[in-house]
Design an enzyme around this catalytic site. Structure first.
Site, PDB file in Angstrom:
ATOM      1  N   ASP A  71       1.048  -1.164  -0.107  1.00 54.56           N
ATOM      2  CA  ASP A  71       0.141  -0.132  -0.770  1.00 54.56           C
ATOM      3  C   ASP A  71       0.625   0.841   0.303  1.00 54.56           C
ATOM      4  OD1 ASP A  71      -2.847   0.760   0.374  1.00 54.56           O
ATOM      5  OD2 ASP A  71      -2.102   2.358   1.602  1.00 54.56           O
ATOM      6  N   ASP A 161       4.087   9.860 -10.898  1.00 54.76           N
ATOM      7  CA  ASP A 161       6.097   9.584 -10.964  1.00 54.76           C
ATOM      8  C   ASP A 161       6.503  10.519 -12.274  1.00 54.76           C
ATOM      9  OD1 ASP A 161       6.362   7.061  -9.949  1.00 54.76           O
ATOM     10  OD2 ASP A 161       6.658   5.992 -11.437  1.00 54.76           O
TER      11      ASP A 161
HETATM   12  P1  ITT Z   1      -4.187  -2.285  -5.485  1.00 63.26           P
HETATM   13  O1  ITT Z   1      -4.093  -1.428  -4.284  1.00 63.26           O
HETATM   14  O2  ITT Z   1      -4.682  -3.462  -6.330  1.00 63.26           O
HETATM   15  O3  ITT Z   1      -1.789  -2.680  -4.975  1.00 63.26           O
HETATM   16  P2  ITT Z   1      -3.562   0.670  -5.916  1.00 63.26           P
HETATM   17  O4  ITT Z   1      -2.846   1.202  -7.445  1.00 63.26           O
HETATM   18  O5  ITT Z   1      -4.943   0.655  -5.504  1.00 63.26           O
HETATM   19  O6  ITT Z   1      -3.846  -1.057  -6.430  1.00 63.26           O
HETATM   20  P3  ITT Z   1      -3.170   1.901  -2.979  1.00 63.26           P
HETATM   21  O7  ITT Z   1      -3.896   1.295  -2.815  1.00 63.26           O
HETATM   22  O8  ITT Z   1      -1.832   0.807  -2.809  1.00 63.26           O
HETATM   23  O9  ITT Z   1      -2.734   0.784  -5.487  1.00 63.26           O
HETATM   24  O10 ITT Z   1      -2.594   2.786  -3.698  1.00 63.26           O
HETATM   25  C1  ITT Z   1      -1.416   3.613  -4.537  1.00 63.26           C
HETATM   26  C2  ITT Z   1      -1.693   4.703  -5.543  1.00 63.26           C
HETATM   27  O11 ITT Z   1      -0.824   5.458  -5.412  1.00 63.26           O
HETATM   28  C3  ITT Z   1      -0.864   4.345  -6.554  1.00 63.26           C
HETATM   29  O12 ITT Z   1      -2.449   3.970  -7.674  1.00 63.26           O
HETATM   30  C4  ITT Z   1      -0.624   6.077  -7.429  1.00 63.26           C
HETATM   31  O13 ITT Z   1      -1.458   6.252  -7.456  1.00 63.26           O
HETATM   32  C5  ITT Z   1       0.406   6.037  -5.857  1.00 63.26           C
HETATM   33  N1  ITT Z   1       1.434   5.657  -6.338  1.00 63.26           N
HETATM   34  C6  ITT Z   1       2.047   4.492  -5.432  1.00 63.26           C
HETATM   35  N2  ITT Z   1       3.127   4.069  -5.881  1.00 63.26           N
HETATM   36  C7  ITT Z   1       3.784   4.674  -6.669  1.00 63.26           C
HETATM   37  C8  ITT Z   1       4.810   4.934  -7.950  1.00 63.26           C
HETATM   38  O14 ITT Z   1       6.157   4.446  -7.294  1.00 63.26           O
HETATM   39  N3  ITT Z   1       4.572   5.688  -8.180  1.00 63.26           N
HETATM   40  C9  ITT Z   1       3.416   6.752  -8.737  1.00 63.26           C
HETATM   41  N4  ITT Z   1       2.715   6.828  -8.073  1.00 63.26           N
HETATM   42  C10 ITT Z   1       2.819   6.054  -7.340  1.00 63.26           C
END
Ligand code: ITT
Length: 203
Positions: A71, A161
């Site tokens: 997360d 990003d």
């Molecule tokens: P899962 O819950 O299925 O893993 P998700 O995309 O919904 O997928 P999260 O709830 O953890 O995952 O939300 C993560 C969000 O945060 C992601 O969709 C991006 O908008 C942002 N994010 C996280 N890591 C990132 C990264 O390395 N680069 C850019 N944005 C990122």
């Protein structure tokens, strides 16, 4: 023979990054191959809580195997740490990466005013939870400090990003090669700790 591990995500970009960081010793599968499993309500107030919810839910459907969940999200100081745990759904129903970035720019404009496009201090955070047979085994986290910039730049990566410049660099994460992002990133830091744990367990 690589060991199988379930990454409890439907975000294909996370899977690609985790595969690259874990290397060839692990066969990483994700939930995109299991469309019948229900979505997990991310009701936690912290990244760690939500990672645990996702890992435990995934683990119920993966008996006798390692399950890892990520997360993660962006915290912008000028916005009091938003979007935080709401990063994936920041712009509301039907949110995607583009709408979230546009909403972020609008929020900064509303809160900071005309200078909103100047670099704003921010960080990405990542919480990793590892579960086995429905029990939490270990949690790790990682952070990368930097600034949010506008307009967006670069084609690589995902999410925020194109608007995030890591401290000490001029390029956004979307402009830097994937290997460089993985070396610097919140996910890279948390996953390297997770990989060390998994390597010890597997030995
Ligand atoms: P899962 O819950 O299925 O893993 P998700 O995309 O919904 O997928 P999260 O709830 O953890 O995952 O939300 C993560 C969000 O945060 C992601 O969709 C991006 O908008 C942002 N994010 C996280 N890591 C990132 C990264 O390395 N680069 C850019 N944005 C990122």
């Amino acid at each position: 023979m690589p060991q199988k591990i379930l990454l409890a995500t439907r975000n294909a970009h996370k899977t690609l990054e985790v595969r690259a960081i874990l290397g060839s010793g692990w066969n990483v599968v994700d939930l995109l191959g299991r469309p019948n499993l229900p979505e997990v309500d991310e009701t936690g107030l912290t990244f760690a809580d939500n990672a645990a919810l996702k890992a435990l839910a995934g683990s119920k459907n993966f008996p006798g195997g390692w399950v890892l969940a990520d997360d993660s999200g962006l915290e912008v100081d000028a916005l009091g740490g938003a979007p935080g745990v709401r990063s994936a759904r920041y712009s509301g129903p039907g949110a995607d990466d583009e709408s979230n970035r546009q909403f972020l720019a609008r929020e900064l404009q509303r809160v900071v005013g005309p200078t909103y496009a100047q670099p704003q201090t921010a960080r990405f955070r990542c919480a990793i939870a590892i579960a086995w047979d429905g029990e939490m085994a270990k949690q790790f986290d990682g952070t990368v400090e930097g600034t949010v910039v506008h307009p967006a730049r670069g084609e690589g990566g995902f999410g925020y990003d194109p608007v995030f410049v890591p401290a000490g660099y001029r390029e956004t994460f979307a402009e830097l090669p994937a290997e460089v992002k993985n070396t610097l990133s919140h996910r890279g830091e948390a996953m390297r700790k997770a990989a060390e744990f998994l390597r010890k367990i597997a030995a």
